[in-house]
Write an enzyme that holds these catalytic residues in place. Structure first.
Site, PDB file in Angstrom:
ATOM      1  N   ARG A  29      -5.121  -4.112 -10.002  1.00  0.00           N
ATOM      2  CA  ARG A  29      -5.545  -5.374 -10.615  1.00  0.00           C
ATOM      3  C   ARG A  29      -6.424  -6.170  -9.655  1.00  0.00           C
ATOM      4  NH1 ARG A  29      -0.260  -4.953 -13.371  1.00  0.00           N
ATOM      5  NH2 ARG A  29       0.828  -5.766 -11.528  1.00  0.00           N
TER       6      ARG A  29
ATOM      7  N   ASP B 101      -5.054   1.511 -19.873  1.00  0.00           N
ATOM      8  CA  ASP B 101      -3.798   1.773 -19.159  1.00  0.00           C
ATOM      9  C   ASP B 101      -2.702   2.044 -20.182  1.00  0.00           C
ATOM     10  OD1 ASP B 101      -1.897   2.010 -17.192  1.00  0.00           O
ATOM     11  OD2 ASP B 101      -1.600  -0.144 -16.954  1.00  0.00           O
TER      12      ASP B 101
ATOM     13  N   CYS C 285      -0.177   7.386 -16.520  1.00  0.00           N
ATOM     14  CA  CYS C 285       1.093   7.294 -15.793  1.00  0.00           C
ATOM     15  C   CYS C 285       2.020   8.436 -16.179  1.00  0.00           C
ATOM     16  CB  CYS C 285       1.759   5.944 -16.029  1.00  0.00           C
ATOM     17  SG  CYS C 285       2.242   5.662 -17.756  1.00  0.00           S
TER      18      CYS C 285
END
Length: 393
Positions: free
Chosen positions: A206, A297, A337
């Site tokens: 971020r 994401d 992920c």
């Protein structure tokens, strides 16, 4: 003391200090769920001590490779102390940090995250489940200013034959707490938030994105799978004029909008869209919309290698669509992920997406989880988060 004997040759992974033994490697022996057992090679050599899981394909998770090690309260206390000290030495913010990262900290299946005065314990394997109460008590001893909340509700527990569990282990009261990250403030609810309440693993990414938006003067940003707005705040902090945040959870988007207000940004610069990301990307393409930067994401699409093929198609589709929405020279920050998608495969998937989109792009940087998510050299599976920062040509 119960002993597990391996088939001949199956000790090789343990000799390389890999902490997992699969069911097919075991010649004989058994134990109760989570029970500590001694692990022997076929020739009788003692290889170490492990937690036994009769329901999982990962039948053994190693506590120690030291034949003389005692797996007792002192053992667990030392492992926790070492993990906490490791983060402190790195100079990390110890009030919003992952304190224990499973196998990489010598506690397979154990996750411990701290948010302010709440420590969240997640037991993902039978050995941690069996020792959960002791671990919670030890965390209270080592971090007496905290309360301990359990978030053992991840789907992977089913593979261990364990039921979901959530609630206070020590303490009580409000489950929402405020944290700060790179000058940004966030509300975290450890009871209802994703994972243990927040995506601590994206902290550094971020910050990197905020710097990119600022340095490249990126005005129009799309944050796909935006959750509570971490990358949205990063884009606004970097100076983006318009940020579109897309997620299929209305409560998460409401919290994202609250975070925008909490940090003093003009709400007019931020649009929240409660919708399916894939469908939204298609709709935006039909509308002729273009963006200077896009973040993707998504949630875990392939928890194991068995689901990699199906997940690969989903990853390819969203990345292909995103690449068609970028201005020439635009930026895509894309992540996976999924433990079942290794970094080379992820790059290959995104490369295929670019080919189908008719776009050429350069890898400007690779991304991973922050330093509080260490990856043990002998356990590459610990590096679950992988990301690519791409710029189109």
């Amino acid at each position: 003391m119960k002993v597990i004997r391996l088939h001949e040759g199956k000790e090789r992974a343990l000799l390389r200090r890999h902490p997992w033994v699969f069911a097919g490697a075991i010649a004989r022996g058994g134990a109760d769920s989570g029970e500590t057992v001694r692990v022997d090679a076929a020739d009788g050599r003692v290889l170490g001590w492990a937690a036994f899981s009769p329901n999982s394909q990962i039948r053994l998770r190693m506590w120690s490779f030291d034949a003389e090690q005692r797996i007792d309260r002192d053992f667990f206390r030392l492992r926790l102390q070492q993990a906490i000290a490791r983060r402190a030495r790195l100079g990390l913010d110890m009030r919003a940090v992952r304190l224990v990262h499973g196998e990489s900290d010598g506690l397979p299946g154990c996750i411990v995250d701290r948010y302010g005065d709440i420590v969240v314990l997640q037991a993902l394997a039978a050995g941690i489940e069996r020792n959960k109460a002791m671990l919670a008590a030890l965390l209270r001893e080592l971090l007496p200013e905290t309360r301990v909340f359990e978030r053992s509700d991840a789907g992977v527990r089913g593979l261990e034959g364990l039921q979901p569990a959530s609630g206070w282990l020590h303490g009580h009261g409000e489950t929402r707490v405020d944290i700060e990250e790179h000058g940004m403030r966030f509300h975290v609810d450890v009871q209802t938030g994703h994972k243990t309440g927040f995506y601590l693993d994206q902290r550094d990414n971020r910050a990197r994105f905020a710097a990119l938006v600022r340095e490249q003067r990126l005005d129009r940003v799309l944050n796909g799978y935006g959750y509570t707005g971490g990358f949205t705040l990063a884009a606004l902090a970097g100076g983006a004029r318009q940020v579109l945040t897309v997620d299929s959870s209305a409560p998460a988007l409401a919290q994202a909008q609250e975070h925008v207000r909490l940090n003093g940004f003009d709400a007019a610069r931020s649009t929240m869209l409660d919708a399916d990301v894939n469908a939204t990307l298609r709709s935006l393409r039909e509308q002729g919309r273009r963006f200077d930067a896009i973040v993707l994401d998504p949630p875990k699409l392939a928890p194991t290698a068995a689901s990699a093929a199906r997940a690969a198609r989903a990853y390819k589709d969203i990345n292909r669509l995103a690449l068609t929405l970028l201005e020439p020279g635009g930026w895509l920050f894309t992540f996976s992920c999924s433990g079942g998608i290794e970094a080379p495969l992820f790059q290959s998937i995104v490369a295929g997406a670019a080919l189908d989109a008719g776009v050429e792009a350069d890898i400007v940087a690779r991304a991973r989880a922050g330093a509080d998510h260490p990856v043990l050299l002998s356990f590459p599976e610990g590096e679950y988060l992988k990301g690519l920062l791409l710029q189109t040509r």
